[in-house]
Enzyme design. Structure first.
Site, PDB file in Angstrom:
ATOM      1  N   ARG A  54      35.040  59.674  38.946  1.00 13.23           N
ATOM      2  CA  ARG A  54      35.610  59.798  40.231  1.00 13.23           C
ATOM      3  C   ARG A  54      35.753  61.305  40.448  1.00 13.23           C
ATOM      4  O   ARG A  54      35.405  62.210  39.388  1.00 13.23           O
ATOM      5  CB  ARG A  54      36.710  59.116  40.675  1.00 13.23           C
ATOM      6  CG  ARG A  54      37.747  58.930  39.609  1.00 13.23           C
ATOM      7  CD  ARG A  54      38.725  59.918  39.368  1.00 13.23           C
ATOM      8  NE  ARG A  54      39.144  60.974  40.276  1.00 13.23           N
ATOM      9  CZ  ARG A  54      39.266  62.152  40.192  1.00 13.23           C
ATOM     10  NH1 ARG A  54      39.227  62.755  39.005  1.00 13.23           N
ATOM     11  NH2 ARG A  54      39.619  63.037  41.325  1.00 13.23           N
ATOM     12  N   GLY A  55      35.780  61.752  41.768  1.00 21.00           N
ATOM     13  CA  GLY A  55      35.926  63.319  41.978  1.00 21.00           C
ATOM     14  C   GLY A  55      34.542  63.373  42.601  1.00 21.00           C
ATOM     15  O   GLY A  55      33.478  63.087  41.984  1.00 21.00           O
ATOM     16  N   ALA A  56      34.530  64.102  43.762  1.00 22.38           N
ATOM     17  CA  ALA A  56      32.895  64.217  44.397  1.00 22.38           C
ATOM     18  C   ALA A  56      31.941  64.893  43.582  1.00 22.38           C
ATOM     19  O   ALA A  56      30.898  64.380  43.081  1.00 22.38           O
ATOM     20  CB  ALA A  56      33.158  65.067  45.622  1.00 22.38           C
ATOM     21  N   ARG A  97      30.246  54.429  47.263  1.00 22.67           N
ATOM     22  CA  ARG A  97      31.142  55.248  47.683  1.00 22.67           C
ATOM     23  C   ARG A  97      30.687  56.003  48.832  1.00 22.67           C
ATOM     24  O   ARG A  97      29.714  56.490  48.930  1.00 22.67           O
ATOM     25  CB  ARG A  97      32.203  55.921  46.953  1.00 22.67           C
ATOM     26  CG  ARG A  97      32.845  55.106  45.761  1.00 22.67           C
ATOM     27  CD  ARG A  97      33.761  55.995  45.061  1.00 22.67           C
ATOM     28  NE  ARG A  97      35.062  56.186  45.650  1.00 22.67           N
ATOM     29  CZ  ARG A  97      36.335  56.961  45.459  1.00 22.67           C
ATOM     30  NH1 ARG A  97      35.795  57.896  44.333  1.00 22.67           N
ATOM     31  NH2 ARG A  97      37.216  57.133  46.101  1.00 22.67           N
ATOM     32  N   ASP A 245      36.154  66.300  49.434  1.00 26.22           N
ATOM     33  CA  ASP A 245      34.839  65.363  49.326  1.00 26.22           C
ATOM     34  C   ASP A 245      33.575  65.681  50.268  1.00 26.22           C
ATOM     35  O   ASP A 245      32.574  65.314  50.046  1.00 26.22           O
ATOM     36  CB  ASP A 245      35.459  63.966  49.470  1.00 26.22           C
ATOM     37  CG  ASP A 245      36.280  63.425  48.432  1.00 26.22           C
ATOM     38  OD1 ASP A 245      37.458  63.949  48.420  1.00 26.22           O
ATOM     39  OD2 ASP A 245      35.693  62.864  47.350  1.00 26.22           O
ATOM     40  N   LYS A 256      41.574  63.737  49.490  1.00 23.35           N
ATOM     41  CA  LYS A 256      42.332  62.571  49.168  1.00 23.35           C
ATOM     42  C   LYS A 256      43.139  62.307  50.255  1.00 23.35           C
ATOM     43  O   LYS A 256      43.986  63.491  50.924  1.00 23.35           O
ATOM     44  CB  LYS A 256      42.887  62.954  48.142  1.00 23.35           C
ATOM     45  CG  LYS A 256      43.785  61.836  47.219  1.00 23.35           C
ATOM     46  CD  LYS A 256      43.245  60.296  47.424  1.00 23.35           C
ATOM     47  CE  LYS A 256      42.015  60.269  46.599  1.00 23.35           C
ATOM     48  NZ  LYS A 256      41.241  59.038  46.998  1.00 23.35           N
TER      49      LYS A 256
HETATM   50  O1  MRU Z   1      39.243  59.037  45.113  1.00 22.49           O
HETATM   51  P1  MRU Z   1      38.903  60.049  44.198  1.00 22.49           P
HETATM   52  O2  MRU Z   1      39.888  60.188  43.145  1.00 22.49           O
HETATM   53  O3  MRU Z   1      37.342  60.203  43.804  1.00 22.49           O
HETATM   54  O4  MRU Z   1      39.254  61.235  45.285  1.00 22.49           O
HETATM   55  C1  MRU Z   1      38.835  62.628  44.614  1.00 22.49           C
HETATM   56  C2  MRU Z   1      39.267  63.825  45.757  1.00 22.49           C
HETATM   57  O5  MRU Z   1      39.614  63.431  46.662  1.00 22.49           O
HETATM   58  C3  MRU Z   1      39.208  65.186  44.997  1.00 22.49           C
HETATM   59  O6  MRU Z   1      39.973  66.088  45.615  1.00 22.49           O
HETATM   60  C4  MRU Z   1      37.718  65.687  45.686  1.00 22.49           C
HETATM   61  O7  MRU Z   1      36.885  64.748  45.154  1.00 22.49           O
HETATM   62  C5  MRU Z   1      37.423  66.931  45.101  1.00 22.49           C
HETATM   63  S1  MRU Z   1      36.966  66.850  43.391  1.00 22.49           S
HETATM   64  C6  MRU Z   1      36.534  68.399  42.850  1.00 22.49           C
END
Ligand code: MRU
Length: 359
Positions: A54-56, A97, A245, A256
């Protein structure tokens, strides 16, 4: 030029070795360190959908390799059918997603690489795909480093930095985005404090950000989301740095759930609010934040904690995974090419001028 600090005590978020894909299962952290091999398109889809990766930026890299994994099963097909299957598998992975633009960005890049290739044999076209996925992976590390270099001056001796969710090494394949300036300032010997919001409902701040910063020896303090305003009122926070994201062309951005509240409170206390944004997360084709699709997730993420029910049965639940912060609340976007200030529509377009990477 600032050198990249080592945070190598963390396992790799994503690894591609001997043409095989593995990920660190982030749902098990910080209690267990489990590396999982992903061998089919369905396994990659589920790993992204269930937030094991996870994480963009990490989602984008995983999907690029995931497409290679998926296409291995089609090597026996005639080349025209292989190419048709490639488009289908990319659309399938893209559906895992909706909010992080890195997912569709990296899959589109993979399709463009295939389209540009004259390969007439499936094995050589698969090699083109693997090379493109490795390039996306390498670039992700470089983007993080660029963000770290440009964000470094924001972290000064004795300051307090607040961050939300996990935009760290675990959310990328490098130093993270929001955490890149933190790791670089730490390596440079600057003394500062980081406050990590726990980030309900899935606790990425508590489980991941607090974990990785602690592992790296950064002075990190965990707080619940509702404590941020109180810390600011006490003068403990000098700068907020979050990840994102998707950033729309006018500078509205998704991140988030809880980020919007932080931005509003930061404005109230006149605290600079920065968004770490690699070009892979910039979506110049989405005009404003209103057009960003927000992922709605399962009710039990809110009603339960670690499998234990914490709310009455049959409870009505709302569980948007992200919110959109209007650009008026942003002090600046920390990108790999520099910090972008308002007017964002003009300055983002000038710096990233509709290149292939944002197309
Ligand atoms: O649902 P997630 O854990 O994938 O959400 C991640 C976030 O909101 C991060 O802040 C975002 O992806 C930036 S990651 C460098």
């Amino acid at each position: 030029m600032v050198s990249t600090p080592s945070i190598s005590n963390l396992p790799a978020t994503i690894a591609w070795e001997n043409d095989g894909l593995s990920i660190l299962d982030q749902t098990r952290l910080p209690h267990e360190t489990v590396v999982e091999k992903l061998t089919t398109a369905e396994e990659v889809w589920r790993a992204i959908h269930e937030l094991r990766v996870r994480g963009a930026p990490a989602i984008g890299v995983a999907a690029a390799y995931g497409l290679c994994v998926a296409m291995r099963a089609s090597l026996h097909l005639p080349i025209a059918e292989f190419r048709a299957q490639l488009a289908k598998q990319a659309a399938y992975l893209d559906s895992a997603r909706p909010t992080a633009v890195n997912l569709s960005w990296s899959l589109r890049r993979m399709l463009q690489a295939a389209q540009a290739s004259p390969a007439s044999e499936t094995a050589s076209l698969l090699r083109v795909l693997i090379d493109e996925a490795v390039a996306i992976h390498d670039e992700d590390r470089a983007l993080c480093k660029g963000i770290g270099e440009h964000g470094l001056p924001l972290i000064t001796e004795g300051c307090g930095v607040l961050t939300h969710c996990n935009a760290g090494a675990l959310a990328t394949t490098g130093l993270g985005t929001a955490t890149a300036p933190i790791y670089m300032a730490h390596a440079a010997g600057t003394k500062f404090r980081v406050y990590a919001d726990e980030t309900r409902p899935l606790l990425q701040g508590a489980r991941l950000t607090a974990y990785e910063l602690q592992q790296a020896g950064v002075d990190v303090t965990l707080i619940t989301d509702s404590m941020a305003a109180s810390l600011m009122a006490r003068g403990l926070v000098d700068v907020v740095i979050v990840g994102t994201d998707r950033v729309a062309a006018n500078g509205d951005f998704a991140n988030k759930i809880g980020t919007l509240a932080l931005a509003i409170v930061s404005r109230h206390f006149d605290i600079p609010f920065y968004v770490a944004c690699p070009s892979s997360t910039l979506d110049l084709h989405t005009a404003t934040g209103d057009a960003i699709v927000i992922e709605q997730r399962r009710d039990d993420e809110v009603t339960h904690l670690y499998g234990q029910r914490i709310a009455p049965a049959n409870m009505k639940v709302s569980n948007p995974a992200f919110d959109v912060t209007p650009h008026e609340l942003v002090t600046g976007f920390i990108t790999e090419r520099g910090i972008v200030k308002a007017p964002f529509a003009r300055n983002l377009a000038t710096l990233f001028a509709m290149e292939g990477d944002a197309a």
